[in-house]
Each structure stands twice: as C-alpha cells, then as structure tokens.
Design a protein around this motif. Structure first.
Motif, short mmCIF file in Angstrom:
data_model
loop_
_atom_site.label_atom_id
_atom_site.label_comp_id
_atom_site.label_asym_id
_atom_site.label_seq_id
_atom_site.Cartn_x
_atom_site.Cartn_y
_atom_site.Cartn_z
N LEU A 1 -27.20 -10.56 60.63
CA LEU A 1 -27.06 -9.65 59.85
C LEU A 1 -25.93 -8.33 60.24
N SER A 2 -24.48 -8.10 59.98
CA SER A 2 -23.92 -6.97 60.98
C SER A 2 -23.28 -5.81 59.55
N VAL A 3 -24.05 -5.09 59.16
CA VAL A 3 -23.28 -4.55 57.98
C VAL A 3 -22.61 -3.13 58.61
N GLN A 4 -21.54 -2.64 58.04
CA GLN A 4 -21.14 -1.13 58.02
C GLN A 4 -21.98 0.05 57.36
N GLU A 5 -21.84 0.83 58.19
CA GLU A 5 -23.53 2.08 57.34
C GLU A 5 -22.52 2.35 56.29
N GLY A 6 -23.30 2.52 55.24
CA GLY A 6 -22.97 2.54 53.72
C GLY A 6 -22.81 1.10 52.75
N ASP A 7 -22.85 0.61 53.80
CA ASP A 7 -22.57 -1.14 53.05
C ASP A 7 -24.06 -1.78 52.59
N SER A 8 -24.41 -2.60 51.73
CA SER A 8 -25.39 -3.17 51.15
C SER A 8 -26.04 -4.64 51.94
N ALA A 9 -26.64 -4.97 52.57
CA ALA A 9 -27.83 -5.80 52.60
C ALA A 9 -28.81 -6.52 52.36
N VAL A 10 -28.73 -7.80 52.19
CA VAL A 10 -29.31 -8.37 51.15
C VAL A 10 -29.64 -9.48 52.30
N ILE A 11 -31.49 -10.45 52.39
CA ILE A 11 -31.86 -10.95 53.49
C ILE A 11 -32.66 -11.89 52.34
N LYS A 12 -32.33 -13.47 52.74
CA LYS A 12 -32.88 -14.52 50.91
C LYS A 12 -34.33 -15.24 52.09
N CYS A 13 -35.39 -15.37 51.07
CA CYS A 13 -36.53 -16.41 52.14
C CYS A 13 -36.45 -16.98 51.15
N THR A 14 -37.66 -18.65 51.41
CA THR A 14 -37.65 -19.85 50.19
C THR A 14 -38.78 -19.79 51.15
N TYR A 15 -40.23 -20.25 49.88
CA TYR A 15 -41.65 -20.81 50.04
C TYR A 15 -41.57 -21.59 49.42
N SER A 16 -42.53 -22.54 50.02
CA SER A 16 -42.56 -23.79 49.63
C SER A 16 -43.91 -24.12 48.87
N ASP A 17 -44.96 -22.99 49.29
CA ASP A 17 -46.14 -23.09 48.83
C ASP A 17 -46.40 -22.30 47.36
N SER A 18 -46.46 -22.81 46.03
CA SER A 18 -46.10 -22.47 44.73
C SER A 18 -47.09 -21.31 44.88
N ALA A 19 -48.54 -21.64 45.51
CA ALA A 19 -49.82 -21.11 45.06
C ALA A 19 -49.33 -19.72 45.75
N SER A 20 -48.54 -19.52 46.57
CA SER A 20 -48.33 -17.86 46.83
C SER A 20 -47.82 -16.98 46.13
N ASN A 21 -48.82 -15.62 45.52
CA ASN A 21 -48.84 -14.89 44.71
C ASN A 21 -48.26 -13.60 45.24
N TYR A 22 -48.21 -13.37 46.56
CA TYR A 22 -48.08 -11.54 47.35
C TYR A 22 -46.39 -12.34 48.68
#
Lengths: 110, 117
Positions: free
Chosen positions: A11-32
């Motif tokens: 991900l490349s962004v210009q200084e001052g802009d926002s950055a968003v990173i997304k994750c998806t997990y499979s274990d529904s028991a994850s809690n942290y």
C-alpha cells in the motif's frame, strides 16, 4: 485449518493521507486481535489491539475496528507520516494460539 | 524492563551443519513461542511452551528441529542438519498468563537471521 487473510499486500499513500489495512479470520473463537508494526530488520511491535467485546478502539492516529459477525477487522492510520512506513501484521488469537496475517508493506510517500 | 533477548542475531552456516538459537524471555513470562518468519511473510508458529512444557509443537519439523526450555525460563531451538530452505528469521516471543484483564500481548525478540549456504 485456521487462517488470517490480510489485504492489501502493499500500500502506497501520500503523506497526510489515510491508510486502511483489512484482515479476515476464520476461527470464530478468536477473541483478541492485535496489530504489529515491523520495520526493516527489527522485531514486530504491538501498536494497537482490540478484544472481541469491543467494536472500535482508537489511539491517536491509529484505530482498529472489529466486525465479529463478518469475522473481519481493520487498521486505520490517519495523517500518515514517513515514519509510518513499515510492514504491518494483523493476528487473530484464541487463548494462546496466534495466527498472523501475511503482512502489508506500507509506504508513505513524502 | 529488559525485553526478549535472542542470540545470535545472525548466523551463516553451510547446509547439513547444526545450528542453535537461544532465547531469554521477559522475566516472569510463563509462555514462550518460537516462530519462523520468511521474507515478506508473517510469523509462523513452530512451538509454544507454558513454563517448561511444550504445549503446541504441531508445526515443528521434528525430524530436524528440536527445542527445549529448561527450568521454564531460557529456551533453545536447534536445527540438525540445516537445509537450504531453513534460511529465515527465527523469532522468539513471550507473554504472561492472562489475568482477569485477559492480556494476550506477545513481546518479540529481535530475531536470529539464519542463512544456510
């Protein structure tokens, strides 16, 4: 088995802009759900985390949101600065079992 | 408070040679992890200790990898014999048992970069 998908890989962004990173997990028991920042040749360091009983957490310029129903969580960095350039890893944890994402290389362009 | 300490930081060996890595966790941390990190990838768990007991070693290639955590403090990870594909960074991390607050935070060491020629 359990896995964590992370996007984008770079991900490349210009200084001052926002950055968003997304994750998806499979274990529904994850809690942290921590996010780590790793600069080149250095150790991963925790920058923010969120627990499953919370939907959003903010710390200055960084924030994390969690959607348990959809099993995804996101890292938001606002007003990016050159020193934010690094590789960011998400992780989903159930008790002591850590599953890391594959990382996002963020480049903040001055 | 001192962080997680690892040594050596760098190691270059020829294939088929043995190699060992050492980790000293944060004082009081009962849980210790060894991870393998390939370039551009996230850490992958090799083994997890709770005190001196290896409670999760399902991802450890036991034909060539071994680990120990004597007295539940320091730990060593050994590879014998090393193969070309073992070149990676080996990270050690530690955490305390979660209390009522349920903290699972892991603290990482600086890693050992292994190059197998």
């Amino acid at each position: 088995g359990e896995n964590v998908e992370q996007h984008p890989s770079t991900l490349s962004v210009q200084e001052g802009d926002s950055a968003v990173i997304k994750c998806t997990y499979s274990d529904s028991a994850s809690n942290y759900f921590p996010w780590y920042k790793q600069e080149l040749g250095k150790r991963p360091q925790l920058i923010i985390d969120i627990r499953s009983n919370v939907g959003e957490k903010k710390d200055q310029r960084i924030a994390v949101t969690l959607n348990k129903t959809a099993k995804h969580f996101s890292l938001h960095i606002t007003e990016t600065q050159p020193e934010d350039s690094a590789v960011y890893f998400c992780a989903a944890i159930r008790t002591y079992k850590y599953i890391f994402g594959t990382g996002t290389r963020l480049k903040v362009l001055a | 408070e001192a962080g997680v300490v690892q040594s050596p930081r760098y190691k270059i060996i020829e294939k088929k040679q043995p190699v060992a890595f050492w980790c000293n966790p944060i004082s009081g941390h009962n849980t210790l992890y060894w991870y393998l990190q390939n370039l551009g990838q996230g850490p992958e768990l090799l083994i997890r200790y709770e005190n001196e007991e290896a409670v999760d070693d399902s991802q450890l290639p036991k034909d060539r990898f071994s680990a120990e955590r004597l007295k539940g403090v320091d730990s060593t990870l050994k590879i014998q014999p090393a193969e070309l594909g073992d070149s990676a960074v080996y990270l050690c991390a530690s955490s305390s048992l979660p209390g009522l607050a349920g903290s699972n935070e892991q603290f990482f060491g600086p890693g050992t970069r292994l190059t197998v020629l």
